[in-house]
Design a protein around this motif. Structure first.
Motif, PDB file in Angstrom:
ATOM      1  N   PRO A 307       8.805  -7.430 -10.974  1.00 46.60           N
ATOM      2  CA  PRO A 307       9.374  -8.640 -10.367  1.00 46.60           C
ATOM      3  C   PRO A 307       8.711  -9.045  -9.053  1.00 46.60           C
ATOM      4  O   PRO A 307       8.717 -10.230  -8.695  1.00 46.60           O
ATOM      5  CB  PRO A 307      10.849  -8.277 -10.152  1.00 46.60           C
ATOM      6  CG  PRO A 307      10.911  -6.783 -10.258  1.00 46.60           C
ATOM      7  CD  PRO A 307       9.813  -6.383 -11.179  1.00 46.60           C
ATOM      8  N   ASP A 308       8.124  -8.104  -8.356  1.00 48.86           N
ATOM      9  CA  ASP A 308       7.437  -8.412  -7.097  1.00 48.86           C
ATOM     10  C   ASP A 308       5.927  -8.479  -7.260  1.00 48.86           C
ATOM     11  O   ASP A 308       5.184  -8.490  -6.270  1.00 48.86           O
ATOM     12  CB  ASP A 308       7.791  -7.361  -6.035  1.00 48.86           C
ATOM     13  CG  ASP A 308       9.282  -7.328  -5.726  1.00 48.86           C
ATOM     14  OD1 ASP A 308       9.899  -8.416  -5.661  1.00 48.86           O
ATOM     15  OD2 ASP A 308       9.834  -6.222  -5.572  1.00 48.86           O
ATOM     16  N   GLY A 309       5.456  -8.527  -8.510  1.00 54.01           N
ATOM     17  CA  GLY A 309       4.020  -8.531  -8.755  1.00 54.01           C
ATOM     18  C   GLY A 309       3.450  -7.130  -8.692  1.00 54.01           C
ATOM     19  O   GLY A 309       4.170  -6.139  -8.581  1.00 54.01           O
ATOM     20  N   LEU A 310       2.127  -7.028  -8.766  1.00 53.16           N
ATOM     21  CA  LEU A 310       1.471  -5.722  -8.662  1.00 53.16           C
ATOM     22  C   LEU A 310       1.775  -5.112  -7.294  1.00 53.16           C
ATOM     23  O   LEU A 310       1.868  -5.830  -6.300  1.00 53.16           O
ATOM     24  CB  LEU A 310      -0.039  -5.877  -8.849  1.00 53.16           C
ATOM     25  CG  LEU A 310      -0.512  -6.201 -10.270  1.00 53.16           C
ATOM     26  CD1 LEU A 310      -1.966  -6.631 -10.258  1.00 53.16           C
ATOM     27  CD2 LEU A 310      -0.317  -5.003 -11.197  1.00 53.16           C
ATOM     28  N   PRO A 311       1.929  -3.791  -7.222  1.00 55.30           N
ATOM     29  CA  PRO A 311       2.264  -3.147  -5.947  1.00 55.30           C
ATOM     30  C   PRO A 311       1.219  -3.449  -4.869  1.00 55.30           C
ATOM     31  O   PRO A 311       0.016  -3.286  -5.086  1.00 55.30           O
ATOM     32  CB  PRO A 311       2.284  -1.655  -6.292  1.00 55.30           C
ATOM     33  CG  PRO A 311       2.543  -1.611  -7.764  1.00 55.30           C
ATOM     34  CD  PRO A 311       1.856  -2.820  -8.322  1.00 55.30           C
ATOM     35  N   GLU A 312       1.686  -3.870  -3.712  1.00 47.68           N
ATOM     36  CA  GLU A 312       0.787  -4.221  -2.611  1.00 47.68           C
ATOM     37  C   GLU A 312      -0.125  -3.065  -2.191  1.00 47.68           C
ATOM     38  O   GLU A 312      -1.289  -3.298  -1.814  1.00 47.68           O
ATOM     39  CB  GLU A 312       1.595  -4.713  -1.418  1.00 47.68           C
ATOM     40  CG  GLU A 312       0.742  -5.215  -0.268  1.00 47.68           C
ATOM     41  CD  GLU A 312       1.566  -5.820   0.848  1.00 47.68           C
ATOM     42  OE1 GLU A 312       0.960  -6.383   1.784  1.00 47.68           O
ATOM     43  OE2 GLU A 312       2.810  -5.734   0.785  1.00 47.68           O
ATOM     44  N   PRO A 313       0.340  -1.807  -2.214  1.00 44.63           N
ATOM     45  CA  PRO A 313      -0.550  -0.712  -1.797  1.00 44.63           C
ATOM     46  C   PRO A 313      -1.855  -0.625  -2.584  1.00 44.63           C
ATOM     47  O   PRO A 313      -2.851  -0.106  -2.062  1.00 44.63           O
ATOM     48  CB  PRO A 313       0.315   0.536  -2.027  1.00 44.63           C
ATOM     49  CG  PRO A 313       1.721   0.048  -1.853  1.00 44.63           C
ATOM     50  CD  PRO A 313       1.723  -1.324  -2.453  1.00 44.63           C
ATOM     51  N   ILE A 314      -1.881  -1.120  -3.816  1.00 42.45           N
ATOM     52  CA  ILE A 314      -3.128  -1.112  -4.582  1.00 42.45           C
ATOM     53  C   ILE A 314      -4.171  -1.952  -3.858  1.00 42.45           C
ATOM     54  O   ILE A 314      -5.309  -1.526  -3.623  1.00 42.45           O
ATOM     55  CB  ILE A 314      -2.909  -1.664  -6.006  1.00 42.45           C
ATOM     56  CG1 ILE A 314      -1.969  -0.762  -6.803  1.00 42.45           C
ATOM     57  CG2 ILE A 314      -4.254  -1.806  -6.736  1.00 42.45           C
ATOM     58  CD1 ILE A 314      -1.656  -1.288  -8.193  1.00 42.45           C
ATOM     59  N   GLY A 315      -3.774  -3.170  -3.493  1.00 45.07           N
ATOM     60  CA  GLY A 315      -4.698  -4.059  -2.791  1.00 45.07           C
ATOM     61  C   GLY A 315      -5.078  -3.533  -1.427  1.00 45.07           C
ATOM     62  O   GLY A 315      -6.247  -3.631  -1.009  1.00 45.07           O
ATOM     63  N   VAL A 316      -4.114  -2.974  -0.711  1.00 44.87           N
ATOM     64  CA  VAL A 316      -4.391  -2.427   0.619  1.00 44.87           C
ATOM     65  C   VAL A 316      -5.400  -1.289   0.528  1.00 44.87           C
ATOM     66  O   VAL A 316      -6.371  -1.228   1.302  1.00 44.87           O
ATOM     67  CB  VAL A 316      -3.086  -1.943   1.286  1.00 44.87           C
ATOM     68  CG1 VAL A 316      -3.392  -1.211   2.588  1.00 44.87           C
ATOM     69  CG2 VAL A 316      -2.141  -3.120   1.550  1.00 44.87           C
ATOM     70  N   ALA A 317      -5.188  -0.367  -0.418  1.00 42.31           N
ATOM     71  CA  ALA A 317      -6.091   0.769  -0.568  1.00 42.31           C
ATOM     72  C   ALA A 317      -7.502   0.311  -0.950  1.00 42.31           C
ATOM     73  O   ALA A 317      -8.498   0.845  -0.447  1.00 42.31           O
ATOM     74  CB  ALA A 317      -5.546   1.743  -1.609  1.00 42.31           C
ATOM     75  N   MET A 318      -7.608  -0.690  -1.837  1.00 39.61           N
ATOM     76  CA  MET A 318      -8.923  -1.186  -2.228  1.00 39.61           C
ATOM     77  C   MET A 318      -9.645  -1.802  -1.050  1.00 39.61           C
ATOM     78  O   MET A 318     -10.838  -1.581  -0.837  1.00 39.61           O
ATOM     79  CB  MET A 318      -8.789  -2.204  -3.365  1.00 39.61           C
ATOM     80  CG  MET A 318      -8.467  -1.607  -4.715  1.00 39.61           C
ATOM     81  SD  MET A 318      -8.703  -2.781  -6.065  1.00 39.61           S
ATOM     82  CE  MET A 318     -10.483  -2.968  -6.082  1.00 39.61           C
ATOM     83  N   ARG A 319      -8.921  -2.597  -0.280  1.00 39.73           N
ATOM     84  CA  ARG A 319      -9.549  -3.229   0.886  1.00 39.73           C
ATOM     85  C   ARG A 319      -9.998  -2.178   1.898  1.00 39.73           C
ATOM     86  O   ARG A 319     -11.108  -2.241   2.440  1.00 39.73           O
ATOM     87  CB  ARG A 319      -8.560  -4.212   1.522  1.00 39.73           C
ATOM     88  CG  ARG A 319      -9.002  -4.767   2.878  1.00 39.73           C
ATOM     89  CD  ARG A 319     -10.340  -5.465   2.814  1.00 39.73           C
ATOM     90  NE  ARG A 319     -10.293  -6.589   1.919  1.00 39.73           N
ATOM     91  CZ  ARG A 319     -11.345  -7.335   1.595  1.00 39.73           C
ATOM     92  NH1 ARG A 319     -12.525  -7.023   2.081  1.00 39.73           N
ATOM     93  NH2 ARG A 319     -11.226  -8.350   0.775  1.00 39.73           N
ATOM     94  N   LEU A 320      -9.153  -1.192   2.172  1.00 42.29           N
ATOM     95  CA  LEU A 320      -9.513  -0.135   3.109  1.00 42.29           C
ATOM     96  C   LEU A 320     -10.730   0.642   2.607  1.00 42.29           C
ATOM     97  O   LEU A 320     -11.602   1.025   3.393  1.00 42.29           O
ATOM     98  CB  LEU A 320      -8.326   0.813   3.313  1.00 42.29           C
ATOM     99  CG  LEU A 320      -7.148   0.247   4.124  1.00 42.29           C
ATOM    100  CD1 LEU A 320      -5.953   1.181   4.032  1.00 42.29           C
ATOM    101  CD2 LEU A 320      -7.540   0.024   5.581  1.00 42.29           C
TER     102      LEU A 320
END
Length: 476
Positions: A307-320
Motif C-alpha cells: 500500500p505504501d509502494g516499494l519499501p523506501e530503504p531499497i532506494g536509499v541503500a541503492m543511492r548510498l
C-alpha cells in the motif's frame, strides 16, 4: 484407481526420478574422472544432462512443477551457452504450455461455475485452449455483448495437485542450485507454497487485475485487460492480441527488445506506486508487446500488496551504494534485517559485494546481457569467490522475499531480451528513496556553497543585495 490419484502417483514418480537420475550421472562422471577425463569436462557434461532431464520432467507436469519451471526459466540466461542453448525452447514452452484438459472437463467446469446455460453467455467459445498456466488454461471466446474475451478455467483439483507438487519439489532444490549458480531454490519453493491459497482465489485475482486495468486505462505505455466476469473457478477478461515476450526473446528486432525491456522496467517500478501492488509473476509468458507499442500485462494471480509502494530503504541503500557510502549502506541493511545483529561484517566488503548488482543504475542506459548475468551468478555461486561467502552471511527478511524474487526474475527477462534500457531514469521516477536522497544531498551542498560565497564577500557593498545573491546562485 481414480484419475486424480493416478495422476498424483505419476507426478510423484516423475519428480522422484530427478535426483535419482542426477545421482546416477554423478556416479558415471566420477568414474570417468577417475579414468583420466578432465574434471571440468565431466562437470560440464553433468550440468548439461541435468538440465536436459530437469526441463523435460518439469515440462510434462502441471501445478507446482510447472510453476517452478516457469520461475526458473527466467534464469536460463545465467546458464552457460552450451547448456542453455539446446533447452531454451523447452524453457519457453514451460511459460505458456501444458497438457490440455479434455473438452468434457472444460464444459463441466463451465456448467458448475456459470450455470447449465453457460453457452448463452457466449456468442462463440473455442474448445481448444489458447494457452495454459500452472493452475488453469485459457480459452478464446466472444462474450454475449460482442467483446472478444479470454476465459481462464481452473484445473479440477488444482489446489491439491499444487501442494503435492511443491512438497515433492524439494528433490529439485538439491541440485537446481548447481545448475543455476547463485539461485537458492528452497526459499523459492517455500514462498510458492505460502501463496497457493491466494493464487487459487479468482476473486482476489479479479480485484487485482481490475485495479490495474483502471489505473492504466489511459496509459500510453501499459495495457491491462479489464475483467468481464468472475466465478469461483472461472475468470473472464478482455482478450489481448500481441507478441509474447518469449517470441521477442526468440526473434525480436533490437528496437522491439529495447522497447519491451524499457516498458517492463517501467511497469515493475511504477505498479506499486500507482496501484499499491507489485505484479509478482514476471515470466515472459505474462507479457505482450502490442501492435501500438504498449506492453500488455496478464495474470494477476500473484501480487505483493504494498500500500505504501516499494519499501523506501531499497532506494536509499541503492543511492548510498552508488555514492560509495559504505557505512550508510550497512546501517540500512542492519535496520531492515538484511544483516542480523549477531553477524559482524566489514562495511566496505559489503559494499564491494553489492556494487556489481547496482551497476545498471550507474549509467544512463544499461544493456542487460546473458554474459553479465552469468558473471553475476558465477561470482555469487563460486565458493572460491569472496562474494559467495558474503552472500551466505546476509539474510533475506520475509517482507522482502517476493520483492527480491520479482526483481531477479525481471532482470532475468531483461537479459534474455538483451535489452538496453534507461534503468536509472525509471528508478529516479518510481523508486522511493532513490531520487529523494540525491536531492536532499544536493540541497545541503547548495546551502554550504551559498554560505561560503556569502562568507567570502561579507562586508562588501553588494554581498546582501540582489546582485550578490544572484551571483552566489550562479556559482552554485
Amino acid at each position: 484407481m481414480s484419475d486424480l490419484p493416478r495422476r498424483a502417483v505419476t507426478r510423484t514418480a516423475k519428480l522422484a526420478s530427478l535426483p535419482l537420475g542426477v545421482a546416477g550421472r554423478a556416479t558415471i562422471g566420477l568414474g570417468r574422472r577417475i579414468g583420466g577425463r578432465p574434471a571440468e569436462i565431466v562437470a560440464a557434461e553433468l550440468q548439461q544432462r541435468t538440465a536436459q532431464q530437469m526441463f523435460k520432467v518439469l515440462g510434462e507436469l502441471k501445478g507446482g512443477a510447472m510453476k517452478l519451471g516457469q520461475a526458473l526459466s527466467v534464469f536460463e540466461a545465467a546458464l552457460p551457452e552450451e547448456v542453455a542453448g539446446p533447452y531454451r525452447a523447452a524453457l519457453t514452452k514451460l511459460q505458456d504450455a501444458a497438457p490440455p484438459m479434455p473438452v468434457r472437463t472444460v464444459h463441466k467446469a463451465l456448467a458448475e461455475n456459470l450455470g447449465t446455460d453457460w453457452r448463452s453467455l457466449f456468442v462463440e467459445f473455442d474448445d481448444k485452449p489458447a494457452a495454459a498456466a500452472s493452475i488453469g488454461q485459457v480459452h478464446r471466446a466472444v462474450w454475449h455483448d460482442g467483446r472478444e474475451v479470454a476465459v481462464k478455467i481452473q484445473y479440477p483439483g488444482a489446489g491439491d495437485a499444487l501442494i503435492s507438487d511443491l512438497n515433492q519439489l524439494g528433490h529439485v532444490a538439491r541440485f537446481a542450485g548447481a545448475l543455476i549458480p547463485g539461485i537458492d531454490v528452497k526459499p523459492l519453493i517455500a514462498e510458492l507454497k505460502a501463496r497457493v491459497a491466494e493464487e487459487l482465489d479468482y476473486q482476489l485475482e479479479a480485484e487485482a487485475q481490475q485495479a490495474h486495468a483502471d489505473e492504466f486505462a489511459d496509459d500510453p505505455d501499459i495495457f491491462v485487460p479489464r475483467v468481464v466476469f468472475q466465478a469461483e473457478r472461472v475468470l473472464v477478461t478482455e482478450w489481448m492480441t500481441g507478441t509474447p515476450l518469449s517470441k521477442i526473446i526468440e526473434k525480436g528486432t533490437p528496437e522491439e527488445r529495447d522497447q519491451a525491456g524499457h516498458l517492463l522496467v517501467r511497469f515493475l517500478f511504477s505498479g506499486p506506486v500507482r496501484t499499491g501492488m507489485l505484479h509478482a509473476d514476471s515470466h515472459p509468458g505474462n507479457f505482450r508487446l502490442l501492435p501500438d507499442g504498449r506492453l500488455g500485462v496478464l495474470d494477476f494471480g500473484t501480487v505483493n500488496r504494498l500500500p505504501d509502494g516499494l519499501p523506501e530503504p531499497i532506494g536509499v541503500a541503492m543511492r548510498l551504494a552508488l555514492d560509495d557510502e559504505a557505512e550508510g549502506v550497512m546501517e540500512v541493511l542492519r535496520a531492515e534485517g538484511f544483516v542480523k545483529p549477531s553477524i559482524k561484517l566489514d562495511a566496505q566488503e559489503v559494499l564491494d559485494y553489492l556494487l556489481p548488482m547496482v551497476e545498471p543504475a550507474q549509467v544512463e542506459r544499461f544493456r542487460f546481457t546473458r554474459a553479465w548475468l552469468r558473471l553475476q551468478g558465477a561470482r555469487i555461486g563460486d565458493p572460491r569467490n569472496p562474494a559467495s561467502a558474503m552472500a551466505r552471511q546476509l539474510n533475506l527478511p520475509p517482507n522482502y522475499l517476493l520483492i527480491h524474487r520479482v526483481t531477479l526474475s525481471t532482470i532475468g527477462v531483461l537479459c534474455q531480451l538483451d535489452a538496453e534500457v534507461p534503468f536509472r531514469e525509471e528508478l529516479e521516477c518510481w523508486l522511493p528513496g532513490f531520487a529523494e536522497l540525491e536531492y536532499e544531498i544536493d540541497d545541503e551542498l547548495d546551502e554550504f556553497e551559498e554560505f561560503d560565497e556569502l562568507e567570502e564577500t561579507a562586508g562588501t557593498e553588494g554581498a546582501g543585495g540582489p546582485d550578490g545573491a544572484a551571483g552566489a546562485g550562479k556559482s552554485g
